[in-house]
Design a protein around this motif. Structure first.
Motif, PDB file in Angstrom:
ATOM      1  N   SER A 182      62.835 -11.179  12.411  1.00 48.64           N
ATOM      2  CA  SER A 182      61.812 -11.914  11.657  1.00 48.64           C
ATOM      3  C   SER A 182      60.716 -10.960  11.226  1.00 48.64           C
ATOM      4  O   SER A 182      59.637 -11.363  10.871  1.00 48.64           O
ATOM      5  CB  SER A 182      61.224 -13.030  12.522  1.00 48.64           C
ATOM      6  N   SER A 183      60.993  -9.669  11.291  1.00 49.49           N
ATOM      7  CA  SER A 183      60.011  -8.664  10.876  1.00 49.49           C
ATOM      8  C   SER A 183      60.777  -7.468  10.353  1.00 49.49           C
ATOM      9  O   SER A 183      61.966  -7.548  10.064  1.00 49.49           O
ATOM     10  CB  SER A 183      59.144  -8.255  12.071  1.00 49.49           C
ATOM     11  N   LEU A 205      53.263   0.573   2.826  1.00 53.56           N
ATOM     12  CA  LEU A 205      54.251   1.341   2.060  1.00 53.56           C
ATOM     13  C   LEU A 205      54.701   2.576   2.841  1.00 53.56           C
ATOM     14  O   LEU A 205      55.896   2.897   2.887  1.00 53.56           O
ATOM     15  CB  LEU A 205      53.654   1.770   0.708  1.00 53.56           C
ATOM     16  N   VAL A 206      53.750   3.265   3.432  1.00 55.79           N
ATOM     17  CA  VAL A 206      54.096   4.460   4.219  1.00 55.79           C
ATOM     18  C   VAL A 206      54.988   4.081   5.391  1.00 55.79           C
ATOM     19  O   VAL A 206      55.994   4.726   5.673  1.00 55.79           O
ATOM     20  CB  VAL A 206      52.810   5.158   4.708  1.00 55.79           C
ATOM     21  N   ARG A 207      54.594   2.986   6.118  1.00 54.32           N
ATOM     22  CA  ARG A 207      55.339   2.580   7.309  1.00 54.32           C
ATOM     23  C   ARG A 207      56.769   2.174   6.971  1.00 54.32           C
ATOM     24  O   ARG A 207      57.693   2.424   7.742  1.00 54.32           O
ATOM     25  CB  ARG A 207      54.607   1.399   7.974  1.00 54.32           C
ATOM     26  N   GLU A 208      56.977   1.555   5.820  1.00 53.26           N
ATOM     27  CA  GLU A 208      58.310   1.086   5.443  1.00 53.26           C
ATOM     28  C   GLU A 208      59.070   2.097   4.581  1.00 53.26           C
ATOM     29  O   GLU A 208      60.027   1.742   3.901  1.00 53.26           O
ATOM     30  CB  GLU A 208      58.204  -0.251   4.710  1.00 53.26           C
ATOM     31  N   ASN A 209      58.617   3.387   4.635  1.00 58.93           N
ATOM     32  CA  ASN A 209      59.336   4.498   3.986  1.00 58.93           C
ATOM     33  C   ASN A 209      59.353   4.424   2.450  1.00 58.93           C
ATOM     34  O   ASN A 209      60.287   4.901   1.811  1.00 58.93           O
ATOM     35  CB  ASN A 209      60.779   4.578   4.510  1.00 58.93           C
ATOM     36  N   TYR A 210      58.319   3.789   1.876  1.00 56.80           N
ATOM     37  CA  TYR A 210      58.137   3.865   0.418  1.00 56.80           C
ATOM     38  C   TYR A 210      57.190   5.028   0.123  1.00 56.80           C
ATOM     39  O   TYR A 210      56.097   4.851  -0.432  1.00 56.80           O
ATOM     40  CB  TYR A 210      57.553   2.558  -0.124  1.00 56.80           C
ATOM     41  N   GLY A 211      57.602   6.250   0.498  1.00 58.94           N
ATOM     42  CA  GLY A 211      56.716   7.405   0.370  1.00 58.94           C
ATOM     43  C   GLY A 211      56.345   7.728  -1.064  1.00 58.94           C
ATOM     44  O   GLY A 211      55.211   8.101  -1.360  1.00 58.94           O
ATOM     45  N   TYR A 250      58.643  -7.374   4.156  1.00 63.14           N
ATOM     46  CA  TYR A 250      58.417  -6.313   5.145  1.00 63.14           C
ATOM     47  C   TYR A 250      56.973  -5.845   5.126  1.00 63.14           C
ATOM     48  O   TYR A 250      56.378  -5.577   6.175  1.00 63.14           O
ATOM     49  CB  TYR A 250      59.336  -5.127   4.856  1.00 63.14           C
ATOM     50  N   LEU A 251      56.408  -5.756   3.932  1.00 59.96           N
ATOM     51  CA  LEU A 251      55.031  -5.276   3.820  1.00 59.96           C
ATOM     52  C   LEU A 251      54.043  -6.300   4.354  1.00 59.96           C
ATOM     53  O   LEU A 251      53.008  -5.954   4.937  1.00 59.96           O
ATOM     54  CB  LEU A 251      54.712  -4.949   2.355  1.00 59.96           C
ATOM     55  N   LYS A 301      55.793 -15.919  -0.531  1.00 61.19           N
ATOM     56  CA  LYS A 301      57.218 -16.222  -0.326  1.00 61.19           C
ATOM     57  C   LYS A 301      58.127 -15.077  -0.766  1.00 61.19           C
ATOM     58  O   LYS A 301      59.064 -15.245  -1.547  1.00 61.19           O
ATOM     59  CB  LYS A 301      57.620 -17.491  -1.064  1.00 61.19           C
ATOM     60  N   GLU A 302      57.826 -13.892  -0.283  1.00 60.82           N
ATOM     61  CA  GLU A 302      58.650 -12.696  -0.487  1.00 60.82           C
ATOM     62  C   GLU A 302      58.730 -12.253  -1.948  1.00 60.82           C
ATOM     63  O   GLU A 302      59.594 -11.451  -2.307  1.00 60.82           O
ATOM     64  CB  GLU A 302      60.075 -12.916   0.062  1.00 60.82           C
TER      65      GLU A 302
END
Length: 1231
Positions: free
Chosen positions: A352-353, A69-75, A24-25, A44-45
């Motif tokens: 795919s994202s 990280l911010v965008r994917e809610n890893y605050g 995701y990142l 590869k993830e």
């Protein structure tokens, strides 16, 4: 990378590796350009591998990782990295985030604003709209709502709007704070609010973070304090809002921008509210650019499937991006993903994202699931709608059995949630689904489609028990257009048969939508209808095809009267006759064409696409479309099967002389008298290129090459011949002709170009070198005698045989076939102005003549497969003929010079034909009863004697012949020296009177063979009238172009009166039934009424604006009707000459006349209540009201006269293409 940032990553490695999902990142980091595809393959993830790569990067990579990280809610994890965020160098700034300043980049990074996606295309208009709304929050709190359907690009455009240094520094200097929300319950909402509180608290350096708030209310108050006290000029971005509860939790008097599918959510909050709708579709160019950036990098290198994929994506940025990302991973799957889109397999278009939904169908279904249960059922009903069709609420009120106001409330809910779109530019509002939404509904409800369509038909039948609506409003338009579609989809075959085999339905739909839609229905549902009765389906389709140009006219014609001209065996005729008899009971007037069995309709389709002459028409290369152009400066394209209009626009500022399709049917070129050549994009109807400099005079013809490699366009003109490529100017100029070039055409292989010129030559040029290859001097092929008569030989046009071995050209009245390399020419045909001839070149024989056009035929062309032939004419029509069905007519065409004898025992009609024979017809049955031998001199007039078996005719050489029937014995009368214009027997049949171009009238006794010559006129005598009153049994009244009327004693030849009536030519004269008055009409635009007692003028009748060509007294002698060349009819009071009525006043018809042409003849009914008139067609009028009672459209035009039976029940005329019409008034059946 700065040491401080590197140390932070090393210290936090174990925590980061344990908690993050690398795939995701990486999407965000790739879009920032800090990770390459090769590095993505290495990672590869694997989170540990991602950190290893990251530690070898610079400061930009650290910042990109933090933002991801911010965008994917890893605050919490972003908080670990926050204090060690590095500064980027000025050099790095230029390549990072599209040149954002360090101030802006820091604000966006701190606020967690997502980076641009991997692939991004600009949408400047939408971006400006969002930024304008944000500027309005500069000095006040409020809400900006960016709303649109799933996948329309709301979040991307909201984040892009913030990448503006001026906007952020002036309006939101305290920062911007992005929070991704989505569908949440209260515990999840609290977590989101805690995360935002944590982020805002961390930004206050030097202070310890307070404990997280434990309730939503506490979190709301904490955010209110932080925003108003510490960040008063900041912006809060709430992404993907679904519930108003979420908004109320953030209603803290701050500046907020939200993205949502439901624009009504902000109704629950306070403050300024601004909306920005996000259009659901990208233009094709933008979508192709996205695909190219994901895959190849250049639009020009995309495979052929790319355009089809873009069109299947319906312009959705989400779907295009999903497909692009999949193709980046599987570049060989273009065909596969295209098939999945075509099959509506949305589940196969998988994530795919980091998009929130695993597959496209889940994204669209999410909006539906938030509806109330009863609303879900109503939304399911929308599955039956057609793409790109907008409907009013009234249609759905019928479907749902609800009041219109209730329906509007339901639709508003759908619109608010971006499940439906509303067109506010019309009243009432119109609603429609996006193509993707409709595709999704169809796929979800595929097993219930029949049931849903059945519901539509059932509800319609309940609501409209007396038949379809005919109001013509937008609701009526929907039912008229789509009712057959719903019946077909529902499998309701019997209902479809009953509807489409009904003349009432034909009338209703043709009047509202025109005939093309009807023809399309019979073609589209032909397979279903043929199961019931293919013959009847063909009869209805043929009726519409041949009468479509009438059904497009306004005022709308009487469909029943048109249908009465169909063959007696036709179901269309049967229904029409039944309705005509029923309406006759109510006083309606209908005419049955009793001899129509002798006429064959060879045209498959008749169209009237333009007002004015049609100069050119052509098939598209696949034969599915026809383009036409002409005197009205417009270009029109329509379907070749139905005539349905596809596009129409003004192409030039002057007459458009030619048009041609490109080989791939994507372009069309036009040329004009305005000296311009234009190339148009057919699909968009927009101008691609205009060539205006090369030609100095009108451009006569243009043609594309037959193949696209290379695509060339040839044009020819009155001043020179040009060869245009798709460049700014011409590629080559071909010289050689000494006079204007009329036509040009490429050989089938594009190796040669043939040019036809007024200099009498046909030239062939090599396309590759542009050198002249061969010249054929066509002028030398004409005999010297013919050349002397007409010195110029103009080569009008040419064409190639299919194999390119022969070139065929037209000059004067002949066609020449040249076998290349041998140059053998053979004359194979002679042309007539209004006919289309079909020839077999091998046998040199005519195989068909196609009649129907009323004026010069400008162009003929075969369809690509040769199955059809089109012709266009100055009569404003295009006719399509089926090549294998047309044939040489065996019926000789009649001339308009005719006479009719009405007797109690029957009706006799005589006329001449184009073989110069005199024919006699039974007017009751319409059968031919006698035909004379062909005459050497042309027959110009005919008459029937009341005595049985006697006829007479006058000829161009001045000869008059009396013919006895059926023996054929002939009596020849000599005396006239020029053309005999009129002949008439006396009532007792013992005298024959003739008038001639030689200015004399001859009265011949057939018993004594004595002749009295009446001399006195100085111009040809075209007509005369025998005076039948008891006081003047042997008198004759004649008139001439010399402006005089003369009264003669037929016994001794004495001229009794010589009256100068007009300064201009006298065009008609009529004597009142009581013999006391006569009228004259003239080219001086006046009519006059005269006394037969004093021979003085009683009344001068003024008002006509053109030549007054016809006149007739009513049988009671009280009224006089006059008709002029403008098609206008006026009614006068005979007693005082006062005008009573003007008939035909109003807009001109398609023939640019009020009556389709000159008004040539008039007749009153015996009771003087009905008037019949002839012009371009026949009309019957109510004398008192001036209302048109009926119109009969003849196949031809320019009717010369009409013969009317004494009881006003039978009407007989002949049109200008030689068709005889015996019309009988339809009478009601006895009950």
């Amino acid at each position: 990378m700065e040491e401080r940032a590197r140390s932070c990553l090393l210290r936090s490695r174990s925590t980061l590796v344990k908690d993050i999902k690398a795939s995701y990142l990486m999407d965000h980091m790739i879009s920032d350009g800090v990770l390459s595809p090769d590095e993505e393959e290495v990672v590869k993830e694997q989170a540990a591998a991602l950190l290893e790569v990251l530690l070898r990067k610079d400061n930009r990579a650290y910042i990109s990782f933090y933002n991801a990280l911010v965008r994917e809610n890893y605050g919490d994890l972003a908080g670990i990295l926050h204090n060690d965020l590095p500064l980027v160098s000025p050099e790095a700034e230029k390549s990072f985030a599209d040149g954002c300043t360090s101030f802006l980049q820091m604000k966006l990074s701190e606020g967690g604003v997502p980076q641009r996606p991997v692939v991004f295309v600009k949408r400047p208009e939408l971006l400006n709209q969002i930024q304008k709304k944000l500027y309005q929050l500069q000095n006040t709190s409020g809400w900006v709502t960016v709303y649109g359907m799933a996948g329309s690009g709301k979040s991307v455009m909201a984040s892009e709007a913030l990448r503006d240094h001026t906007l952020v520094s002036e309006c939101f200097p305290d920062g911007v704070h992005w929070l991704s929300v989505g569908q949440l319950d209260r515990p999840d909402l609290l977590v989101k609010m805690q995360s935002l509180c944590f982020r805002l608290d961390q930004n206050q350096s030097g202070e310890s973070c307070p404990r997280p708030p434990s309730t939503i209310e506490e979190a709301k108050e904490r955010l209110r304090f932080l925003i108003l006290r510490r960040y008063p000029r900041s912006l809060l971005i709430l992404d993907d809002i679904w519930d108003s509860v979420v908004l109320r939790a953030f209603d803290i008097q701050c500046r907020v921008i939200i993205t949502t599918r439901d624009k009504s959510l902000t109704d629950s909050v306070s403050g300024l509210r601004l909306d920005v709708p996000v259009d659901s579709g990208l233009e094709e160019e933008k979508a192709l650019e996205i695909l190219s950036l994901y895959t190849i990098g250049k639009v020009q290198k995309l495979p052929d499937q790319a355009l089809s994929i873009v069109r299947e994506c319906k312009g959705s940025p989400l779907v295009v991006s999903l497909i692009g990302a999949l193709l980046r991973e599987f570049p060989e799957r273009w065909d596969y993903y295209l098939r999945q889109l075509q099959k509506k397999q949305f589940k196969r278009i998988r994530k795919s994202s980091s998009y929130d939904y695993e597959a496209l169908d889940q994204a669209m279904d999410a909006s539906i699931q938030v509806l109330q249960e009863d609303y879900k059922e109503l939304y399911r009903d929308l599955t039956v709608l057609e793409k790109d069709v907008k409907i009013p609420a009234k249609v759905l009120s019928v479907l749902w059995n609800l009041e219109v106001e209730e329906v509007e409330d339901v639709l508003q809910e759908f619109v608010n949630k971006s499940l439906l779109f509303r067109d506010c530019n019309q009243r009432p509002y119109l609603y429609y689904l996006h193509d993707l939404q409709l595709d999704f509904l169809v796929e979800q409800n595929r097993t219930q489609l029949g049931e849903l369509h059945t519901k539509v038909v059932s509800q319609f039948q309940k609501h409209y028990k007396k038949g379809p609506p005919t109001s013509g409003d937008i609701e009526c338009l929907y039912w008229i257009r789509f009712l057959p579609h719903h019946m077909a989809k529902a499998g309701l075959s019997q209902e479809l048969y009953s509807l489409m085999f009904s003349l009432d339905w034909v009338r209703a739909k043709a009047q509202i939508l025109g005939p093309a839609h009807l023809i399309k229905d019979y073609v589209e549902y032909g397979a279903i209808l043929d199961k019931e009765n293919g013959v009847v389906r063909g009869q209805f389709q043929e009726f519409l095809s041949l009468n479509g140009h009438y059904l497009d006219q306004r005022p709308f014609p009487d469909v029943v009267q048109l249908a009465l001209s169909q063959p007696n065996s036709s179901e269309v005729y049967r229904q029409a006759l039944l309705q005509a008899k029923q309406k006759a009971h109510q006083g309606a007037l209908y005419l049955d064409w009793i001899n129509k069995h002798s006429l064959e309709n060879l045209s498959r389709l008749v169209l009237q696409p333009h007002q004015g002459s049609i100069y050119y028409a052509c098939f598209s290369k696949d034969g599915t479309k026809i383009a036409s152009c002409g005197a009205n400066k417009r270009l029109r394209m329509f379907k070749s099967t139905t005539g349905e209009k596809l596009q129409e626009f003004q192409a030039h500022d002057d007459e458009v002389l030619c048009c041609t399709f490109s080989p791939d049917n994507r372009l069309i070129a036009t040329c004009s008298s305005d000296r311009k050549v234009k190339v148009w994009n057919i699909e968009k109807g927009c101008l691609l290129r205009s060539f205006e400099e090369e030609h100095e005079e009108q451009i006569n013809h243009c043609q594309f090459t037959n193949t696209s490699r290379p695509l060339l366009l040839a044009t020819c003109s009155n001043d020179k011949f040009l060869w245009n490529l798709n460049k700014a100017s011409s590629q080559n100029t071909l010289f050689g002709h000494m006079e204007p070039v009329n036509h040009c055409c490429f050989s089938p292989s594009d190796a040669y170009l043939a040019t036809s010129s007024s200099d009498g030559t046909l030239k062939l040029f090599e396309v590759s070198s542009t050198n002249e290859w061969k010249t054929i001097d066509v002028s030398c092929l004409f005999p010297e005698k013919e050349e002397a008569e007409e010195s110029e030989v103009l080569v009008k046009c040419s064409t190639w045989s299919g194999d390119g071995s022969k070139i065929i050209c037209v000059a004067k009245n002949a066609v020449f076939v040249s076998v290349l390399y041998l140059c053998v020419c053979v004359c194979v045909c002679v042309f007539v102005s209004v006919l289309v001839f079909l020839w077999d070149f091998e046998s040199k024989k005519k195989v068909a003549d196609c009649s129907g056009h009323l004026s010069w035929v400008r162009c003929v062309q075969f369809s690509p497969d040769g199955s059809e032939l089109l012709s266009c004419s100055d009569d404003q029509t295009i006719r399509l003929w089926e090549t294998n069905k047309v044939h040489t007519s065996s019926v000789a065409l009649l001339k308009r010079d005719s006479d009719v004898l009405f007797e109690e025992t029957g009706i006799t009609v005589i006329s001449t034909n184009n073989q110069n024979q005199l024919q006699m017809w039974n007017g009751t049955t319409g059968t031919l009863t006698f035909e004379s031998a062909a005459q050497e001199s042309r027959i110009r007039c005919t008459c029937i004697c009341r005595q049985p078996g006697l006829m007479a005719f006058g000829q161009e050489d001045g000869t008059v012949r009396v013919l006895e029937v059926p023996s054929g014995d002939t009596l020849t009368l000599q005396g006239h020296t020029k053309t005999v214009f009129h002949c008439q027997f006396s009532h007792d049949g013992q005298t024959l009177v003739t008038s001639s171009e030689d200015t004399t009238i001859r009265v011949t006794s057939l018993l004594r063979f004595e002749c009295v010559i009446l001399k006195g006129h100085t111009e040809p005598v075209r007509r005369f009238s025998l005076l039948h009153t008891s006081a003047t049994p042997q008198r004759l009244l004649s008139w001439s172009f010399d402006g005089t009327v003369k009264v003669w004693d037929m016994v001794n030849g004495e001229k009794i009166q010589d009256i100068l009536c007009h300064q201009g030519a006298i065009l008609s004269c009529d004597v009142s039934p009581d013999g006391r008055r006569f009228t004259t009409t003239s080219a001086d635009k006046t009519a006059k009424v005269w006394s037969c007692d004093s021979w003085k003028m009683l009344h001068l009748l003024k008002g006509h604006r053109d030549c007054v060509r016809s006149s007739r007294f009513s049988w009671d002698g009280r009224r006089l009707a006059t008709g002029d060349d403008n098609g206008e009819i006026r009614l006068w009071n005979v007693r005082d000459g006062a005008p009573l009525k003007i008939y035909s006043r109003g807009s001109k018809d398609s023939m640019d006349s009020l009556h389709g042409g000159w008004v040539t003849d008039l007749h009153f009914s015996p009771d003087s209540k009905v008037l019949v008139s002839t012009g371009g067609y026949i009309k019957w009028w109510n004398v008192e009201t001036g209302e048109a009672l009926q119109t009969f459209y003849t196949a031809g035009a320019n009717l010369k006269r009409i013969h009317v039976s004494p009881d006003f029940s039978t009407f007989i005329t002949i049109d200008n293409i030689g068709i005889l019409y015996i019309l009988k008034k339809v009478v009601p059946e006895m009950e």
